[in-house]
Design a protein around this motif. Structure first.
Motif, PDB file in Angstrom:
ATOM      1  N   SER A   1       0.823  -1.208   0.000  1.00 33.62           N
ATOM      2  CA  SER A   1       0.000   0.000   0.000  1.00 33.62           C
ATOM      3  C   SER A   1       0.857   1.258   0.000  1.00 33.62           C
ATOM      4  O   SER A   1       1.946   1.276   0.576  1.00 33.62           O
ATOM      5  CB  SER A   1      -0.882   0.053   1.249  1.00 33.62           C
ATOM      6  OG  SER A   1      -1.799  -1.005   1.256  1.00 33.62           O
ATOM      7  N   ASN A   2       0.321   2.301  -0.595  1.00 30.69           N
ATOM      8  CA  ASN A   2       0.939   3.622  -0.535  1.00 30.69           C
ATOM      9  C   ASN A   2       0.541   4.245   0.803  1.00 30.69           C
ATOM     10  O   ASN A   2      -0.644   4.391   1.090  1.00 30.69           O
ATOM     11  CB  ASN A   2       0.435   4.479  -1.693  1.00 30.69           C
ATOM     12  CG  ASN A   2       0.991   5.885  -1.667  1.00 30.69           C
ATOM     13  OD1 ASN A   2       1.814   6.246  -0.829  1.00 30.69           O
ATOM     14  ND2 ASN A   2       0.538   6.693  -2.608  1.00 30.69           N
ATOM     15  N   ILE A   3       1.511   4.600   1.633  1.00 34.24           N
ATOM     16  CA  ILE A   3       1.204   5.214   2.934  1.00 34.24           C
ATOM     17  C   ILE A   3       1.876   6.589   3.050  1.00 34.24           C
ATOM     18  O   ILE A   3       2.200   7.051   4.134  1.00 34.24           O
ATOM     19  CB  ILE A   3       1.589   4.298   4.113  1.00 34.24           C
ATOM     20  CG1 ILE A   3       3.079   3.954   4.113  1.00 34.24           C
ATOM     21  CG2 ILE A   3       0.720   3.047   4.110  1.00 34.24           C
ATOM     22  CD1 ILE A   3       3.542   3.265   5.399  1.00 34.24           C
TER      23      ILE A   3
ATOM     24  N   SER B   1       2.468  10.463   3.340  1.00 33.12           N
ATOM     25  CA  SER B   1       1.802  11.595   3.978  1.00 33.12           C
ATOM     26  C   SER B   1       2.701  12.810   3.798  1.00 33.12           C
ATOM     27  O   SER B   1       3.904  12.746   4.080  1.00 33.12           O
ATOM     28  CB  SER B   1       1.581  11.324   5.471  1.00 33.12           C
ATOM     29  OG  SER B   1       1.061  12.466   6.094  1.00 33.12           O
TER      30      SER B   1
ATOM     31  N   CYS C   1       5.832   3.331   1.224  1.00 35.57           N
ATOM     32  CA  CYS C   1       4.940   2.216   0.924  1.00 35.57           C
ATOM     33  C   CYS C   1       5.108   1.185   2.028  1.00 35.57           C
ATOM     34  O   CYS C   1       6.155   1.113   2.673  1.00 35.57           O
ATOM     35  CB  CYS C   1       5.218   1.605  -0.441  1.00 35.57           C
ATOM     36  SG  CYS C   1       6.748   0.665  -0.547  1.00 35.57           S
ATOM     37  N   ALA C   2       4.072   0.406   2.230  1.00 37.21           N
ATOM     38  CA  ALA C   2       4.089  -0.633   3.262  1.00 37.21           C
ATOM     39  C   ALA C   2       3.810  -1.975   2.622  1.00 37.21           C
ATOM     40  O   ALA C   2       2.900  -2.106   1.793  1.00 37.21           O
ATOM     41  CB  ALA C   2       3.036  -0.337   4.328  1.00 37.21           C
TER      42      ALA C   2
ATOM     43  N   VAL D   1       2.260   3.631  11.015  1.00 36.15           N
ATOM     44  CA  VAL D   1       1.896   2.857   9.822  1.00 36.15           C
ATOM     45  C   VAL D   1       0.447   2.407  10.002  1.00 36.15           C
ATOM     46  O   VAL D   1       0.105   1.818  11.026  1.00 36.15           O
ATOM     47  CB  VAL D   1       2.818   1.622   9.657  1.00 36.15           C
ATOM     48  CG1 VAL D   1       2.346   0.749   8.509  1.00 36.15           C
ATOM     49  CG2 VAL D   1       4.259   2.055   9.443  1.00 36.15           C
ATOM     50  N   PRO D   2      -0.409   2.728   9.027  1.00 39.58           N
ATOM     51  CA  PRO D   2      -1.804   2.307   9.158  1.00 39.58           C
ATOM     52  C   PRO D   2      -1.965   0.795   9.157  1.00 39.58           C
ATOM     53  O   PRO D   2      -1.139   0.067   8.692  1.00 39.58           O
ATOM     54  CB  PRO D   2      -2.490   2.929   7.943  1.00 39.58           C
ATOM     55  CG  PRO D   2      -1.422   3.420   7.039  1.00 39.58           C
ATOM     56  CD  PRO D   2      -0.147   3.420   7.785  1.00 39.58           C
TER      57      PRO D   2
END
Length: 187
Positions: free
Chosen positions: A59-61, A63, A71-72, A186-187
């Protein structure tokens, strides 16, 4: 590198009253405005990383309060009984600085208590074996796609006399200024 990040961060809180932005903050915002033009390239990179790592979720994280695209890569998910939804036990994060042509890859391990996730351990250097293969894929792809080089760990740990978000000297490092001051966010 310290001279570079001085252009974007201050050593004092003289502008904390909110009446006006500091020149450093204005430069940081201008830099992000320029870098956001590369968001399509970053999104394509995330898609390529996902294709190269089909057993994981990528995922693109990013901010814009941080100084990097991020990315994660989440570990294979499982269902934790108290949470009753898929959860990840660890994540590998790839970052490309918007301030310098460098990148970093790091990892986080999580645990779940009472349905809530908490960070057990942050790995800014040597990653556990289960994180190494995805981290290597991300690193190779960052180098190939963006022409960046890894920021050496010794340099990343260099203390800087600047304030980066909520971190203040003597706890602020080049890693904080070039990538993110709260790496476990990190979400």
């Amino acid at each position: 590198m310290i001279a570079l990040v001085r252009n974007y961060y201050r050593a004092d809180r003289d502008f904390d009253l909110g009446l006006e932005n500091s020149p450093e903050w204005e430069r940081f915002q201008t830099r992000w405005e320029q870098e956001l033009e590369k968001m399509d390239q970053w999104d394509a990179f995330v898609d390529e990383a996902q294709a190269a790592l089909p057993r994981f979720m990528v995922s693109n994280i990013t901010s814009t309060c941080d100084a990097s695209f991020r990315c994660a890569v989440y570990s294979e998910t499982e269902t934790v009984p108290l949470v009753r939804r898929p959860v990840s036990r660890w994540v590998v994060v790839g970052c490309v600085s918007i301030l310098a042509p460098v990148y970093a890859v790091y990892g986080l391990q999580f645990s779940y208590q009472g349905g809530r996730r908490s960070t057990d351990q942050l790995f800014l250097e040597a990653l556990p074996p289960e994180m190494q293969a995805p981290a290597e894929v991300v690193a190779r792809k960052l180098e190939a796609t963006f022409g960046v080089t890894a920021l050496p760990h010794e340099l990343a740990r260099t203390p800087i006399p600047l304030i980066v978000e909520f971190k203040e000297p003597p706890h602020t490092t080049l890693f904080d200024a070039l990538f993110i001051s709260i790496p476990d966010s990190v979400p």
